[in-house]
Write a protein that holds these residues in place. Structure first.
Motif, short mmCIF file in Angstrom:
data_model
loop_
_atom_site.label_atom_id
_atom_site.label_comp_id
_atom_site.label_asym_id
_atom_site.label_seq_id
_atom_site.Cartn_x
_atom_site.Cartn_y
_atom_site.Cartn_z
N GLU A 161 -11.12 -17.38 15.82
CA GLU A 161 -11.07 -16.46 14.54
C GLU A 161 -10.07 -15.59 14.46
OE1 GLU A 161 -14.68 -14.47 13.28
OE2 GLU A 161 -15.95 -16.01 14.16
N GLU A 162 -9.52 -14.78 15.54
CA GLU A 162 -8.42 -14.08 15.41
C GLU A 162 -7.05 -14.78 15.36
OE1 GLU A 162 -6.35 -10.16 17.83
OE2 GLU A 162 -8.03 -11.45 18.52
N ALA A 163 -7.14 -15.87 15.91
CA ALA A 163 -5.86 -16.95 15.70
C ALA A 163 -5.86 -17.53 14.18
CB ALA A 163 -6.05 -17.93 16.39
N ALA A 164 -6.94 -17.84 13.57
CA ALA A 164 -6.73 -18.26 12.36
C ALA A 164 -6.66 -17.03 11.23
CB ALA A 164 -8.38 -18.74 11.87
N ALA A 165 -7.08 -15.86 11.71
CA ALA A 165 -6.83 -14.74 10.68
C ALA A 165 -5.25 -14.13 10.66
CB ALA A 165 -7.65 -13.45 11.03
N TYR A 166 -4.60 -14.45 11.79
CA TYR A 166 -3.25 -13.99 12.13
C TYR A 166 -2.21 -14.86 12.02
CZ TYR A 166 -5.55 -9.31 12.55
OH TYR A 166 -6.32 -8.34 12.34
N ARG A 167 -1.39 -14.93 11.01
CA ARG A 167 -0.26 -15.96 11.23
C ARG A 167 0.84 -15.28 12.32
NH1 ARG A 167 4.01 -14.09 8.37
NH2 ARG A 167 4.01 -12.67 7.06
N GLU A 168 1.55 -16.19 12.73
CA GLU A 168 2.54 -15.63 13.72
C GLU A 168 3.74 -15.18 12.84
OE1 GLU A 168 4.89 -17.20 17.65
OE2 GLU A 168 4.07 -18.58 16.17
N ALA A 218 -14.15 -4.78 17.89
CA ALA A 218 -15.41 -4.21 18.03
C ALA A 218 -16.55 -5.08 18.52
CB ALA A 218 -15.91 -3.45 16.61
N GLU A 219 -16.53 -6.05 18.14
CA GLU A 219 -17.27 -7.37 18.45
C GLU A 219 -16.94 -7.58 20.21
OE1 GLU A 219 -18.77 -10.65 16.10
OE2 GLU A 219 -17.29 -10.12 14.84
N LEU A 223 -7.63 -4.96 9.32
CA LEU A 223 -9.13 -4.76 9.42
C LEU A 223 -10.00 -5.80 9.89
CD1 LEU A 223 -9.46 -3.15 5.69
CD2 LEU A 223 -9.21 -2.09 8.00
N ALA A 224 -9.68 -6.92 9.63
CA ALA A 224 -10.47 -7.82 10.59
C ALA A 224 -10.14 -7.96 12.02
CB ALA A 224 -9.91 -9.41 10.01
N ARG A 225 -8.90 -7.57 12.46
CA ARG A 225 -8.75 -7.29 13.75
C ARG A 225 -9.71 -6.29 14.50
NH1 ARG A 225 -2.92 -7.82 16.84
NH2 ARG A 225 -3.73 -8.26 18.97
N GLU A 226 -9.55 -5.15 13.64
CA GLU A 226 -10.54 -4.07 14.23
C GLU A 226 -12.00 -4.40 14.57
OE1 GLU A 226 -9.63 -1.03 15.09
OE2 GLU A 226 -7.52 -1.05 14.61
N ASN A 236 0.77 -1.31 -0.07
CA ASN A 236 -0.04 0.01 -0.20
C ASN A 236 0.69 1.41 0.06
OD1 ASN A 236 -1.37 2.26 1.24
ND2 ASN A 236 -3.13 0.88 1.50
N PRO A 237 0.68 2.02 -0.83
CA PRO A 237 1.60 3.46 -0.93
C PRO A 237 1.58 4.25 0.04
CG PRO A 237 -0.38 3.63 -2.59
CD PRO A 237 -0.39 2.21 -2.01
N VAL A 238 0.42 4.25 1.07
CA VAL A 238 0.27 4.83 1.94
C VAL A 238 0.75 4.44 3.38
CG1 VAL A 238 -1.50 6.21 3.54
CG2 VAL A 238 -1.82 6.12 0.91
N THR A 239 0.51 3.23 3.67
CA THR A 239 0.72 2.48 4.95
C THR A 239 1.96 1.70 4.75
OG1 THR A 239 -0.67 0.70 4.55
CG2 THR A 239 -1.45 2.69 5.54
N GLY A 240 2.55 1.15 3.58
CA GLY A 240 3.47 0.31 3.20
C GLY A 240 3.15 -1.03 3.67
N GLU A 241 1.80 -1.48 3.93
CA GLU A 241 1.37 -2.78 4.09
C GLU A 241 0.94 -3.36 2.88
OE1 GLU A 241 -1.02 -2.06 8.18
OE2 GLU A 241 -2.25 -1.79 6.62
N SER A 242 1.17 -5.00 2.91
CA SER A 242 0.72 -5.68 1.97
C SER A 242 -0.86 -5.64 1.96
CB SER A 242 1.25 -7.03 1.93
OG SER A 242 0.87 -7.77 2.95
N ALA A 243 -1.35 -6.37 1.00
CA ALA A 243 -3.06 -6.41 1.02
C ALA A 243 -3.26 -7.41 2.23
CB ALA A 243 -3.53 -6.81 -0.28
N ASP A 244 -2.72 -8.37 2.28
CA ASP A 244 -2.89 -9.31 3.51
C ASP A 244 -2.69 -8.72 4.79
OD1 ASP A 244 -3.25 -12.21 4.44
OD2 ASP A 244 -1.13 -11.98 5.03
N ASP A 245 -1.55 -7.85 4.80
CA ASP A 245 -1.28 -7.13 6.36
C ASP A 245 -2.76 -6.21 6.46
OD1 ASP A 245 0.97 -8.32 6.66
OD2 ASP A 245 2.01 -7.00 5.53
N THR A 246 -3.18 -5.40 5.30
CA THR A 246 -4.26 -4.57 5.70
C THR A 246 -5.44 -5.48 5.87
OG1 THR A 246 -3.26 -3.09 4.06
CG2 THR A 246 -5.76 -3.08 4.53
N TYR A 247 -5.64 -6.65 5.41
CA TYR A 247 -6.92 -7.44 5.53
C TYR A 247 -6.86 -7.89 6.89
CZ TYR A 247 -9.83 -11.67 5.55
OH TYR A 247 -10.61 -12.41 5.94
#
Length: 533
Positions: A522-529, A493-494, A486-489, A472-483
């Motif tokens: 779900e968070e463990a599945a979404a986030y690789r170490e 919230a939940e 956002l999933a964590r946010e 990402n040109p603004v944050t420097g994140e890959s699409a996977d990092d951004t995904y």
């Protein structure tokens, strides 16, 4: 019995090790420094290393964690250099350093000098793993160092028993020494081979994760005790069992793997921190025991022995690296080309640790004739100074040496590409299996659930490829990092809503914990170490 000193030791060492992760200094060095400083602070209790505690209670779990995380296939591919270091080098260092100490120290018997050589011969498994992780050594060098440190304790302990028997007047012959070594090595491997299959069967047939993890915590102690009971090497038994279980860990259910990884990471962190603190805390005890030796004289011997340990390792490492290649075309064809830098790193990464100190403290006070063990206090002092010297001098300079040599680091891009290709093949197989299952009327699902299965599968397929894309040109994140961010946010919230509903008494605590556990999974599945620590 007052447990407060033990609790204070664990808490202080863990706190310093945790803080060390925010500094460029490896954690073992800061924790050892804490021990050295703390040993002279008023009110700090006296901590002494007891071989009857360190060897059967601390060494097995530390070896187990290191071996489980090692690669059996990589170790097998590097069996020759690992064996040359873990067996050949330890025996060579025992004789060479022992002989040099015998020539250096007046009135030091050769048998006592060989005891010293055996005690300080083996580089430490915990130190090697900790430093290698921190400095980012090349994969093959890391494998060789870890493989050496897993096995060399068995060689050193056996060599120590042989030298000690001669020193205390039990008349150990060369034939008896060779027999002792064969019994320890072959017996230790044999015990490991006998235990590994039934232990793995238990792990795969216990259905309760808590029971499985309880078994996991007991395994290193069981393997070590069983081998020592028949006078074999407990070290080798633990390593064999751990390598087998680690190689087949995929056959254990996911809940056990998740819990086990967390439990052993915590155990290793606590034990490693406490062990390095204990090393530093031995200074007053060692200095007090010098007795007739002047400190200046003992320091001169310490510097000479430290230099001998460093030089002897290089004398072994370079010929052991190049001579087999010169003599065997098969080795040249099978193993990658090695330049002078890799042996230099292997030679310099010879830090000693708690096993050497524990063995030294187990030296008896008197011989079989009822006389005092010759120069026992000096042997303790020289062991301590060698351990501290290698940790400080080599441990501090190893990261600098790696940077100066500009060793080829791991190719992250190539690793990510290989990961993506493997995931693509696995996803294709999973997709074919899904279609096969959905064709069976017994597996009929509503369309939204079918689409969800396909979406999850596609998500796994694309996640790794996305890491190879432009950031990402603004944050420097890959699409996977951004995904994942956002999933964590969304999950956060939940989670806040569930807590608020509990506080408003609209749901009870048990229901909140159930809902939060689902989010955690779900968070463990979404986030690789991201890293190992």
């Amino acid at each position: 019995m007052d447990a407060l000193p033990l609790v204070a030791l664990v808490a202080a060492s863990a706190a310093v090790a945790g803080l060390a992760r925010r500094t460029p200094v490896p954690a073992p060095l800061l924790v050892v420094a804490l021990g050295l400083i703390g040993s002279y602070l008023p009110g700090v209790p006296t901590y002494t290393l007891d071989a009857h505690i360190v060897l059967p209670l601390l060494l097995p779990p530390l070896l187990y964690t290191a071996a489980v995380d090692s690669s059996y296939l990589d170790l097998r591919a590097n069996l020759r250099p690992v064996a040359l270091l873990s067996v050949g080098y330890v025996l060579f260092a025992t004789v060479a350093v022992g002989w040099l100490a015998y020539r250096l120290v007046p009135d030091l018997p050769l048998t006592a000098a060989l005891v010293l050589g055996a005690v300080i011969a083996p580089p430490d498994a915990v130190t090697a793993a900790a430093i290698a992780r921190r400095v980012g050594l090349p994969a093959r060098v890391t494998t060789i160092l870890q493989g050496e440190s897993l096995v060399n304790d068995a060689t050193a302990i056996t060599a120590y028993k042989v030298a000690l028997a001669a020193a205390v007047g039990e008349g150990m012959s060369w034939g008896g020494g060779i027999g002792e070594f064969l019994l320890a090595s072959v017996g230790g491997v044999g015990v490991g081979l006998v235990l590994m299959v039934p232990l793995h069967w238990l792990r795969t047939h216990l259905r309760e994760p808590l029971l499985q993890n309880t078994l996991s915590l007991l395994i290193p102690f069981v393997a070590y005790a069983a081998a020592e009971r028949v006078h074999a090497s407990g070290v080798l038994a633990v390593v064999v069992v751990a390598l087998y279980l680690g190689h087949r860990s995929w056959q254990v259910d996911f809940a056990t793997r998740l819990q086990e990884a967390a439990v052993w990471k915590m155990v290793a962190f606590v034990l490693e921190s406490a062990v390095f603190a204990l090393i530093g805390l031995q200074l007053p005890f060692v200095l007090k025991g010098l007795g007739t030796y002047a400190v200046a004289e003992a320091l001169w011997y310490a510097v000479a022995v430290f230099l001998a340990v460093v030089v002897v390792r290089f004398i072994w490492v370079y010929p052991a690296t190049y001579v087999p290649r010169l003599l065997s075309r098969r080795i040249r064809e099978r193993e990658p080309e090695t330049n002078w830098t890799s042996p230099l790193i292997v030679g310099w990464a010879g830090m000693r640790g708690v096993v050497s100190l524990a063995i030294a403290f187990s030296i008896p006070l008197v011989t079989s004739d009822g006389e005092a063990f010759p120069a026992r206090n000096l042997v303790l002092f020289l062991t301590f100074t060698t351990v501290i010297g290698t940790l400080v001098v080599q441990g501090l300079t190893l990261p600098v040496l790696v940077r100066v040599l500009k060793l080829p680091s791991r190719d992250r891009q190539a690793e990510t590409l290989a990961e993506a290709q493997a995931q693509s093949e696995a996803s294709t197989a999973a997709e074919a299996r899904l279609e096969e299952l959905l064709a069976d009327r017994r597996n009929c699902l509503p369309q939204p659930l079918t689409d969800r299965l396909r979406t999850v599968l596609e998500r796994r397929r694309n996640a790794v490829w996305e890491r190879l894309g432009a950031p990402n040109p603004v944050t420097g994140e890959s699409a996977d990092d951004t995904y994942r961010r956002l999933a964590r946010e969304m999950i956060d919230a939940e989670r806040e809503v569930f807590v608020r509903l509990r506080d408003e008494r609209r749901i009870d605590d048990e229901m909140m914990r159930t809902l939060l556990r689902r989010l955690d999974l779900e968070e463990a599945a979404a986030y690789r170490e991201e890293s190992d620590g």
